[in-house]
Scaffold this motif. Sequence first.
Motif, PDB file in Angstrom:
ATOM      1  N   ARG A 147     -45.059 -78.304 -36.168  1.00  0.00           N
ATOM      2  CA  ARG A 147     -45.767 -79.459 -35.618  1.00  0.00           C
ATOM      3  C   ARG A 147     -46.963 -79.848 -36.497  1.00  0.00           C
ATOM      4  O   ARG A 147     -47.200 -81.021 -36.766  1.00  0.00           O
ATOM      5  N   GLU A 148     -47.715 -78.846 -36.932  1.00  0.00           N
ATOM      6  CA  GLU A 148     -48.936 -79.115 -37.697  1.00  0.00           C
ATOM      7  C   GLU A 148     -48.655 -79.725 -39.071  1.00  0.00           C
ATOM      8  O   GLU A 148     -49.401 -80.574 -39.553  1.00  0.00           O
ATOM      9  N   PHE A 149     -47.573 -79.279 -39.713  1.00  0.00           N
ATOM     10  CA  PHE A 149     -47.240 -79.769 -41.051  1.00  0.00           C
ATOM     11  C   PHE A 149     -46.117 -80.815 -41.027  1.00  0.00           C
ATOM     12  O   PHE A 149     -45.597 -81.186 -42.076  1.00  0.00           O
ATOM     13  N   ASN A 150     -45.739 -81.251 -39.809  1.00  0.00           N
ATOM     14  CA  ASN A 150     -44.707 -82.288 -39.655  1.00  0.00           C
ATOM     15  C   ASN A 150     -43.406 -81.892 -40.352  1.00  0.00           C
ATOM     16  O   ASN A 150     -42.810 -82.654 -41.120  1.00  0.00           O
ATOM     17  N   LEU A 151     -42.941 -80.678 -40.055  1.00  0.00           N
ATOM     18  CA  LEU A 151     -41.712 -80.158 -40.644  1.00  0.00           C
ATOM     19  C   LEU A 151     -40.526 -80.383 -39.706  1.00  0.00           C
ATOM     20  O   LEU A 151     -40.704 -80.574 -38.499  1.00  0.00           O
ATOM     21  N   HIS A 152     -39.325 -80.337 -40.279  1.00  0.00           N
ATOM     22  CA  HIS A 152     -38.122 -80.433 -39.462  1.00  0.00           C
ATOM     23  C   HIS A 152     -37.995 -79.176 -38.599  1.00  0.00           C
ATOM     24  O   HIS A 152     -38.220 -78.055 -39.090  1.00  0.00           O
ATOM     25  N   PRO A 153     -37.637 -79.316 -37.335  1.00  0.00           N
ATOM     26  CA  PRO A 153     -37.466 -78.132 -36.475  1.00  0.00           C
ATOM     27  C   PRO A 153     -36.284 -77.300 -36.916  1.00  0.00           C
ATOM     28  O   PRO A 153     -35.318 -77.808 -37.477  1.00  0.00           O
ATOM     29  N   ALA A 154     -36.364 -76.006 -36.653  1.00  0.00           N
ATOM     30  CA  ALA A 154     -35.318 -75.081 -37.108  1.00  0.00           C
ATOM     31  C   ALA A 154     -34.093 -75.122 -36.218  1.00  0.00           C
ATOM     32  O   ALA A 154     -32.999 -74.813 -36.652  1.00  0.00           O
ATOM     33  N   GLU A 155     -34.265 -75.494 -34.921  1.00  0.00           N
ATOM     34  CA  GLU A 155     -33.129 -75.478 -34.013  1.00  0.00           C
ATOM     35  C   GLU A 155     -32.053 -76.434 -34.501  1.00  0.00           C
ATOM     36  O   GLU A 155     -32.336 -77.565 -34.881  1.00  0.00           O
ATOM     37  N   ARG A 156     -30.826 -75.966 -34.461  1.00  0.00           N
ATOM     38  CA  ARG A 156     -29.708 -76.787 -34.888  1.00  0.00           C
ATOM     39  C   ARG A 156     -29.205 -77.588 -33.716  1.00  0.00           C
ATOM     40  O   ARG A 156     -28.865 -77.046 -32.669  1.00  0.00           O
ATOM     41  N   LYS A 157     -29.155 -78.899 -33.858  1.00  0.00           N
ATOM     42  CA  LYS A 157     -28.675 -79.751 -32.787  1.00  0.00           C
ATOM     43  C   LYS A 157     -27.187 -79.544 -32.578  1.00  0.00           C
ATOM     44  O   LYS A 157     -26.444 -79.264 -33.506  1.00  0.00           O
ATOM     45  N   ARG A 158     -26.761 -79.722 -31.354  1.00  0.00           N
ATOM     46  CA  ARG A 158     -25.364 -79.510 -31.022  1.00  0.00           C
ATOM     47  C   ARG A 158     -24.476 -80.493 -31.773  1.00  0.00           C
ATOM     48  O   ARG A 158     -24.749 -81.677 -31.862  1.00  0.00           O
ATOM     49  N   ASN A 159     -23.390 -79.942 -32.354  1.00  0.00           N
ATOM     50  CA  ASN A 159     -22.409 -80.727 -33.103  1.00  0.00           C
ATOM     51  C   ASN A 159     -22.997 -81.382 -34.349  1.00  0.00           C
ATOM     52  O   ASN A 159     -22.411 -82.294 -34.910  1.00  0.00           O
ATOM     53  N   GLU A 160     -24.194 -80.906 -34.770  1.00  0.00           N
ATOM     54  CA  GLU A 160     -24.750 -81.443 -36.013  1.00  0.00           C
ATOM     55  C   GLU A 160     -23.902 -80.957 -37.171  1.00  0.00           C
ATOM     56  O   GLU A 160     -23.543 -79.786 -37.261  1.00  0.00           O
ATOM     57  N   ILE A 161     -23.565 -81.845 -38.091  1.00  0.00           N
ATOM     58  CA  ILE A 161     -22.724 -81.502 -39.220  1.00  0.00           C
ATOM     59  C   ILE A 161     -23.572 -81.631 -40.478  1.00  0.00           C
ATOM     60  O   ILE A 161     -24.007 -82.705 -40.837  1.00  0.00           O
ATOM     61  N   ARG A 162     -23.822 -80.498 -41.137  1.00  0.00           N
ATOM     62  CA  ARG A 162     -24.611 -80.538 -42.357  1.00  0.00           C
ATOM     63  C   ARG A 162     -24.144 -79.430 -43.278  1.00  0.00           C
ATOM     64  O   ARG A 162     -24.104 -78.260 -42.915  1.00  0.00           O
TER      65      ARG A 162
END
Length: 415
Positions: A147-162
């Motif tokens: 939150r403080e450094f405006n980073l992407h969250p680590a949790e993987r969203k459901r059905n996210e394809i990467r």
Amino acid sequence: MVAKISIGSSLYGALAYNAQKVNADEGKLLATNKVFDGGDGQMDCTRLLRDFCNCMPENVRTRNTVIHVSLNPHPDDRLTDMEMANIAQIYMERLGYGNQPYVIVKHEDIDRHHVHIVSVNVDEKGKRIDRDFLFRRSERIRKELEREFNLHPAERKRNEIREAAHTVNIDKGDVKKQIASVLLSATTRYCFQSMGEYRALLSLYNIHVEETRGKVGRREYHGLVYSTTGDKGNKVGNPFKASLFGKSASYAAIEKRFSLSKKQIAEKKFTEPTKRAVLQTLGETYHRAKFVNLLKAKGIDTVLRLTDEGRIYGATFIDHRTGCVLNGSRMGKELSANALQEHFTLPYADEKPIPFTLHPEETVQKEFIIQDDNENPSFGLGILNPSSQAVNAEEEDSIRKMKRRKKRKGKGRTM
């Protein structure tokens, strides 16, 4: 950002691992705390080990004195070296290791740059640093830093394809580094149960793996060799022995991965969602290319092995949603190579559906006939039967009159 913590007893091993990255130009020494930093960007393991040992008594009761942390930002987070060092220092401070000796090393051997932190669990008086709820506290701190450094969250969203790795391109140079990045992703993110499935997975990234067997003196060996491939699957460039990429890429490690994957797939039932998706897509088309594209849109890559005549003799499905690699036959006979070949070679497989149209000259004019109560109910339906003949209305009227006359004569005889 993902934070991983390892607790161990080999301080020299942890330092040497990071020093190897730095001294091979695959990493950078970003910062140190209470230990020597020569300022030349190199790591002197002997000097560092001595400084670490000076920060704690010779005889300590704590068995596992070493803590090794890796902080892994999201690939889309482009952080400077100063930002990475700052994040690592804040993390150690909040975790309770701010006054401990530590080194912060940035690893650049893969595209996803990340930092490693090596420290000790014992202070100068020999007291153990508070490790209660260590992983839980680390998780809380990680989220705060995101939150403080405006980073992407680590949790993987459901059905996210990467995809976690990029296709190897020999023109970009440093092929060894590119292959190492793919192998790290493949051996940690995916489950595969055979060398064929492992080979199919690597083919997505233009890498071919083959087994080598031989004998040196009386000792037999079994190893792997990795090569880059061109767009047509042909091998290009020089091959690399598995030993160049560490133990995780060796034949013994991959073989262990087979048995571990088998257990994980059975426990988590990874086969079911992939099989449902493939069968559903098969029901939508008879076109092979369209079938492959539809599955890709769902997050599943298809690797088909073809003969010179274009016949399918093998099929493997890589489901990026579950991180599972499955041969078609492993999911059932209906997805075997023979079944797929038959499905895609039906006479009408490459033809467009023909719309049904009824031309005006083929239409039949229908006459609705009012039935008499005493008539056979099925009589009037004959007009809708293609095999029946059309009935003239005058003939029907004549038939009805004859029936009435017969009824009247019958009544007169009775009286």
